[in-house]
Design a protein around this motif. Structure first.
Motif, PDB file in Angstrom:
ATOM      1  N   ILE A 173      18.304 -22.905 -50.601  1.00  0.00           N
ATOM      2  CA  ILE A 173      17.430 -22.155 -50.001  1.00  0.00           C
ATOM      3  C   ILE A 173      16.455 -22.463 -48.785  1.00  0.00           C
ATOM      4  N   GLY A 174      15.580 -23.196 -48.801  1.00  0.00           N
ATOM      5  CA  GLY A 174      15.042 -23.998 -47.306  1.00  0.00           C
ATOM      6  C   GLY A 174      15.779 -24.023 -46.294  1.00  0.00           C
ATOM      7  N   LEU A 175      17.325 -24.395 -46.218  1.00  0.00           N
ATOM      8  CA  LEU A 175      17.653 -24.490 -45.090  1.00  0.00           C
ATOM      9  C   LEU A 175      18.508 -23.488 -44.615  1.00  0.00           C
ATOM     10  N   ALA A 176      18.418 -22.487 -45.998  1.00  0.00           N
ATOM     11  CA  ALA A 176      19.503 -21.041 -45.245  1.00  0.00           C
ATOM     12  C   ALA A 176      18.041 -20.111 -44.620  1.00  0.00           C
ATOM     13  N   ARG A 177      17.072 -20.770 -45.004  1.00  0.00           N
ATOM     14  CA  ARG A 177      15.354 -19.632 -44.514  1.00  0.00           C
ATOM     15  C   ARG A 177      15.626 -21.150 -42.824  1.00  0.00           C
ATOM     16  N   GLU A 178      16.080 -21.438 -42.519  1.00  0.00           N
ATOM     17  CA  GLU A 178      15.983 -21.956 -41.367  1.00  0.00           C
ATOM     18  C   GLU A 178      16.611 -21.381 -40.407  1.00  0.00           C
ATOM     19  N   ALA A 179      18.565 -22.131 -41.352  1.00  0.00           N
ATOM     20  CA  ALA A 179      19.667 -20.939 -39.810  1.00  0.00           C
ATOM     21  C   ALA A 179      19.137 -19.918 -39.755  1.00  0.00           C
ATOM     22  N   ALA A 180      18.061 -18.891 -40.793  1.00  0.00           N
ATOM     23  CA  ALA A 180      18.572 -17.755 -40.366  1.00  0.00           C
ATOM     24  C   ALA A 180      17.812 -17.276 -39.557  1.00  0.00           C
ATOM     25  N   ALA A 181      16.083 -18.138 -39.275  1.00  0.00           N
ATOM     26  CA  ALA A 181      15.709 -17.948 -38.595  1.00  0.00           C
ATOM     27  C   ALA A 181      16.673 -18.719 -37.130  1.00  0.00           C
ATOM     28  N   THR A 182      17.068 -19.386 -37.316  1.00  0.00           N
ATOM     29  CA  THR A 182      17.844 -19.623 -36.040  1.00  0.00           C
ATOM     30  C   THR A 182      18.554 -18.663 -35.818  1.00  0.00           C
ATOM     31  N   PHE A 183      19.297 -18.520 -36.263  1.00  0.00           N
ATOM     32  CA  PHE A 183      20.507 -17.626 -36.216  1.00  0.00           C
ATOM     33  C   PHE A 183      20.081 -16.261 -36.003  1.00  0.00           C
ATOM     34  N   GLY A 184      18.752 -16.044 -36.616  1.00  0.00           N
ATOM     35  CA  GLY A 184      18.811 -14.390 -36.192  1.00  0.00           C
ATOM     36  C   GLY A 184      19.714 -14.011 -37.075  1.00  0.00           C
ATOM     37  N   THR A 185      19.737 -14.397 -38.103  1.00  0.00           N
ATOM     38  CA  THR A 185      20.407 -13.920 -38.999  1.00  0.00           C
ATOM     39  C   THR A 185      19.662 -13.130 -39.976  1.00  0.00           C
ATOM     40  N   GLU A 186      20.130 -12.580 -41.382  1.00  0.00           N
ATOM     41  CA  GLU A 186      19.498 -12.012 -42.560  1.00  0.00           C
ATOM     42  C   GLU A 186      19.090 -12.639 -43.990  1.00  0.00           C
ATOM     43  N   LEU A 187      18.268 -12.614 -44.443  1.00  0.00           N
ATOM     44  CA  LEU A 187      17.810 -14.118 -45.472  1.00  0.00           C
ATOM     45  C   LEU A 187      18.075 -13.245 -46.532  1.00  0.00           C
ATOM     46  N   LYS A 188      19.062 -13.553 -47.188  1.00  0.00           N
ATOM     47  CA  LYS A 188      19.479 -12.559 -49.035  1.00  0.00           C
ATOM     48  C   LYS A 188      18.946 -13.438 -49.831  1.00  0.00           C
ATOM     49  N   LYS A 232      30.020 -23.141 -47.084  1.00  0.00           N
ATOM     50  CA  LYS A 232      30.181 -22.139 -47.760  1.00  0.00           C
ATOM     51  C   LYS A 232      29.186 -21.182 -48.779  1.00  0.00           C
ATOM     52  N   TRP A 233      28.373 -22.843 -49.511  1.00  0.00           N
ATOM     53  CA  TRP A 233      27.634 -22.020 -50.445  1.00  0.00           C
ATOM     54  C   TRP A 233      26.122 -21.320 -49.711  1.00  0.00           C
ATOM     55  N   LEU A 234      26.236 -21.884 -48.060  1.00  0.00           N
ATOM     56  CA  LEU A 234      24.728 -21.304 -47.246  1.00  0.00           C
ATOM     57  C   LEU A 234      25.317 -19.338 -47.102  1.00  0.00           C
ATOM     58  N   ASP A 235      26.315 -19.160 -47.365  1.00  0.00           N
ATOM     59  CA  ASP A 235      27.081 -18.167 -46.641  1.00  0.00           C
ATOM     60  C   ASP A 235      26.451 -16.897 -47.499  1.00  0.00           C
ATOM     61  N   GLU A 236      26.126 -17.819 -48.239  1.00  0.00           N
ATOM     62  CA  GLU A 236      26.009 -16.495 -50.255  1.00  0.00           C
ATOM     63  C   GLU A 236      24.424 -16.174 -50.060  1.00  0.00           C
ATOM     64  N   PHE A 237      23.307 -16.914 -48.972  1.00  0.00           N
ATOM     65  CA  PHE A 237      21.691 -16.317 -48.462  1.00  0.00           C
ATOM     66  C   PHE A 237      22.055 -15.995 -47.461  1.00  0.00           C
ATOM     67  N   THR A 238      22.690 -16.695 -46.777  1.00  0.00           N
ATOM     68  CA  THR A 238      22.575 -16.380 -44.685  1.00  0.00           C
ATOM     69  C   THR A 238      24.010 -16.011 -44.378  1.00  0.00           C
ATOM     70  N   ASP A 239      24.570 -15.210 -43.527  1.00  0.00           N
ATOM     71  CA  ASP A 239      25.655 -14.806 -43.603  1.00  0.00           C
ATOM     72  C   ASP A 239      25.876 -15.561 -41.880  1.00  0.00           C
ATOM     73  N   VAL A 240      26.167 -17.167 -41.246  1.00  0.00           N
ATOM     74  CA  VAL A 240      26.237 -17.747 -40.299  1.00  0.00           C
ATOM     75  C   VAL A 240      28.049 -18.104 -40.252  1.00  0.00           C
ATOM     76  N   SER A 241      29.050 -17.440 -40.802  1.00  0.00           N
ATOM     77  CA  SER A 241      29.707 -18.245 -41.110  1.00  0.00           C
ATOM     78  C   SER A 241      31.042 -17.610 -39.930  1.00  0.00           C
ATOM     79  N   ALA A 242      30.464 -17.335 -38.834  1.00  0.00           N
ATOM     80  CA  ALA A 242      30.817 -16.682 -37.890  1.00  0.00           C
ATOM     81  C   ALA A 242      30.554 -17.957 -36.748  1.00  0.00           C
ATOM     82  N   VAL A 243      29.451 -18.794 -37.251  1.00  0.00           N
ATOM     83  CA  VAL A 243      28.846 -20.058 -35.946  1.00  0.00           C
ATOM     84  C   VAL A 243      29.755 -21.164 -36.277  1.00  0.00           C
TER      85      VAL A 243
END
Length: 795
Positions: free
Chosen positions: A179-194, A6-17
């Motif tokens: 933030i570091g893991l959000a950057r990795e998740a955004a790169a992995t799933f192709g989502t926007e990093l906010k 839930k905290w991660l979704d604040e920086f990149t939306d991967v909630s559907a995964v």
């Protein structure tokens, strides 16, 4: 590192995964997931209820019969809690509900009155008062948060979140943050990093006029950033912040402390908050501690500091152990009015050594010792002050005190696509490589890759290849067969020799052992080594496990005797053991080497029925035969205190000493608890190989018959069999094929002090059949040589 989705979704939306896909894909791109957990399924059928009425239980003076509105219905529940009253909101475990720990609640009766569920305490839901400070520990949880009857309690508890635990490797401290893991998740799933840039409104004033910062040791503290907050109001944090801390594995304490922990989890930058009233002189000095200084840390433990430890100090005393833990003398307490926020960068090795010496490992030290981003301190302290304003728990003084003596230049690495493709065995385009790097924060300047400050592990094109490979997909790398130009493995000559040596020993009935090179200093006493022996000058272990393993052995015999003694103590009646192990000698002792000398030694040990000096000698001769060593001699040795003076010999080949063998001295054996005859040998592997003969060469069977002659001699008892055989071989010349001892006699007919020895000689010529005349002439030469050289007479 525990990440709240839930905290991660604040920086990149991967909630559907889905959770499983989320974990698997992040693992494949280099962020290894250990496990993930969702508390949703651990709590079932528990809702918020409002107590509408309470009556005394008719059959009990301490139970209450409550009517509870749970939204769609009203339930009758019997409780023994004394802190509940009509109108309270409480958690209700309904019929067929499940609580943490697998506890199930069913409808039943309590003293004849039906109870359709249970009112729950914090502990029964896996919570404590740090999660909900307004509640009490020993009663029902009275809900003061915004909720209504019928609401699923799991939303109030944040149980609809998923916690993912990552195993972060030491080279990626940037991933010890949301933030570091959000950057990795955004790169992995192709989502926007906010990413959010902290905004601090401020309340006037200037922090530089309130506090000064001096870095006395910039090698241990490259940067120190501080901000001041006044008119602080200490209290509990809001529910959303407490829930996020709890999801990250951190216990909520109070708003100011919680803010520092929140920033540490979000940015990966450890922070500390000082009660500024306790900082004498308004000065912060970052320096090494002085020998003898002491500090009591926040956990209440006193510590004596040394000059190798970095501390945060005021004018007179340390107030914090840098990167490890704050001091109790500057702790945030209820009446704290002014707070100094610290965000600094400390030397990883220094923090690690200090934490180990103090026996205090913390989340903070665990991050610092891996090496953090020196450019992260300003953003972290600004984020903390932004949260202060959001929570309304203080007024932020304008200005930042940021001491940064030597800002580093960005790291540049050439993007060498040919090298990267050659390393990976791929044909990846330059554009794909650039896109992979840019989505994780790298930037391009021509052919140069500008490495972001948080990636201190990237300094070479091979590091860029790793970044490209993990997003290209390790599973997509082509599989190729090894080319013919690959190296062919095999054993070295020394390893081959060791294998041959082991084969011979096993063929002779010996079993291999492996012993530690660390021994006790008393091991040399047990084998009766003289006090002035150079073997007593041992290498000492700096951090031994104990006295019994505190020095490196200089002789292998004690290790063998230890194992023989253990077998004897376990009632093994007959034992044959061997080991090839190292000894460790200091330069010049006793080899004369300028450097430390670590020769390998073959150690043999045996006891039991049939074991004697000659059985051991036979094994040694088998070893010599395996290495095609001829001309070995066994010379009596009487001055080695570990061995029996009359049953010990040194083994020579020419002038080269191979080793020593014989019976262990009874006093030595007694020191090991051995009450029987024990035999041992120590042979240098280096000397053995230096004397090894050439490879075997085929020799055809002899064409002519051998002539056999026997000879019996009377000689002094001090003349050895080996000396007699040497004279026979020398006198007989090239026609002597073999000489064998077949009889030794002492008794009637033999003069006192003498003995009779009988030998069988085989004579053969390569050129033709020997005649009796030629054989008799050879024997005459032998007899004459024995008489002249050894005083031996033909019997």
């Amino acid at each position: 590192m525990i990440l709240s989705r839930k905290w991660l979704d604040e920086f990149t939306d991967v909630s559907a995964v889905p959770n499983r896909e989320f974990c698997e894909k992040l693992t494949l791109t280099g962020s290894k997931v250990e496990t993930w957990e969702c508390s949703w399924d651990k709590i079932q059928n528990v809702v918020v209820g409002r107590v509408t009425a309470m009556d005394r239980h008719p059959n009990s003076d301490h139970l209450w019969v409550c009517q509870v509105d749970v939204g769609a219905e009203s339930l009758q529940i019997v409780t023994g809690a004394q802190n509940v009253k009509a109108g309270d909101l409480v958690p209700v475990a309904k019929d067929h509900s499940l609580l943490p720990g697998g506890k199930r609640i069913e409808k039943g009766e309590l003293r004849g009155v039906e109870s359709c569920g249970m009112l729950c305490s914090l502990g029964e839901l896996g919570l404590d008062t740090h999660d909900f400070p307004d509640a009490i520990e020993d009663g029902i949880w009275i809900i003061t948060e915004d909720a209504k009857p019928g609401d699923d309690i799991r939303y109030l508890m944040n149980a609809d979140d998923t916690q993912v635990e990552f195993e972060i490797t030491p080279n990626r401290p940037d991933c010890l943050s949301v933030i570091g893991l959000a950057r990795e998740a955004a790169a992995t799933f192709g989502t926007e990093l906010k990413l959010h840039a902290p905004v601090v409104k401020g309340s006037g004033g200037n922090a530089a006029h309130i506090v000064s910062v001096t870095i006395a040791d910039p090698d241990l503290c490259p940067r120190y950033t501080a901000r001041v907050v006044k008119n602080v109001k200490i209290g509990p944090s809001p529910l959303w912040l407490r829930q996020r801390l709890r999801a990250g594995g951190v216990r909520p304490i109070s708003n100011i402390v919680d803010i520092t922990n929140y920033v540490m989890l979000e940015y990966g930058q450890p922070m500390h908050a000082f009660d500024f009233a306790c900082v004498e002189g308004g000065k912060i000095i970052v320096r090494r501690a002085r020998d003898g200084e002491t500090i009591t840390t926040l956990d209440g433990k006193p510590h004596e500091l040394t000059s190798s430890m970095l501390c945060i100090c005021d004018e007179n005393k340390p107030v914090c152990v840098a990167g490890v833990m704050g001091g109790a003398n500057s702790e945030i307490i209820g009446d704290t009015a002014t707070v100094l926020f610290e965000a600094a960068n400390f030397s990883g090795p220094s923090v690690r050594k200090t934490a180990v010496r103090l026996g205090t490992r913390t989340d903070s030290s665990g991050r610092f010792e891996k090496g953090l981003d020196v450019m992260n301190t300003r953003a972290a302290v600004d984020r903390a002050c932004e949260l202060v304003e959001m929570l309304g728990c203080g007024e932020v003084v304008d200005g930042v005190v940021d001491v940064f003596p030597a800002p580093p230049a960005p790291t540049r690495v050439k993007l060498r696509t040919d090298k990267i493709n050659g390393l990976l065995g791929t044909d990846i385009s330059r554009d794909f490589m650039v896109s992979c790097l840019e989505k994780i924060g790298f930037s391009m300047d021509g052919d140069d890759v500008i490495v972001p400050s948080w990636r201190g592990d990237v300094s070479h094109y091979s590091d860029l290849a790793e970044e490209v490979a993990r997003f290209y997909g390790y599973n997509n790398l082509p599989v190729t067969l090894q080319g013919s130009g690959g190296c062919v493995g095999g054993y070295s000559p020394v390893q081959q020799a060791e294998n041959r040596l082991g084969s011979v020993c096993r063929a002779c009935g010996y079993s291999e052992i492996i012993t530690y090179s660390f021994v006790s200093p008393s091991s040399l006493d047990k084998i009766r080594t003289p006090a002035d022996s150079p073997l007593r000058d041992t290498y000492k272990i700096l951090n031994p496990l104990g006295e019994d393993t505190s020095v490196m052995r200089t002789r292998i015999l004690p290790s063998m005797l230890d194992i023989l003694a253990r077998n004897h103590a376990n009632r093994n009646d007959a034992v044959r053991l061997y080991e090839v192990g190292k000894i460790y000698l200091k330069p010049g002792k006793p080899t004369g080497s300028r450097y430390a000398y670590e020769p390998k030694i073959l150690s043999l040990g045996a006891y039991g029925v049939g074991e004697d000096f000659f059985a051991l000698k036979g094994t040694v001769e088998e070893i010599l035969d395996e290495f095609r060593i001829t001309g070995a001699s066994f010379v009596a040795k009487t001055d080695d205190a570990a061995y029996h003076p009359g049953r010990c010999a040194e083994i020579y080949v020419g002038g080269t000493l191979l080793g020593i063998m014989g019976q262990i001295h009874p006093l030595t054996a007694k020191n090991y608890g051995l009450d029987r005859e024990v035999f041992a040998a120590e042979i240098s592997l280096e000397a053995l190989l230096s004397c090894a003969g050439p490879a075997a060469v085929y020799r055809p069977l002899p064409r002519f018959p051998a002539v056999t002659r026997d000879i019996a001699l009377v000689c002094r008892r001090d003349v050895t069999v080996a000396a007699i055989e040497d004279v026979i071989k020398d006198a007989a010349g090239g026609i002597l094929e073999s000489v064998k001892l077949f009889d030794v006699y002492e008794g009637p007919g033999i003069p006192a002090g003498s003995r009779s020895t009988a030998y069988s000689l085989a004579l053969r010529s390569k050129d033709g059949t020997l005649t009796d005349t030629e054989a008799d002439a050879c024997m005459q030469r032998v007899v004459e040589a024995l008489r002249v050289r050894l005083g031996a007479e033909r019997r």
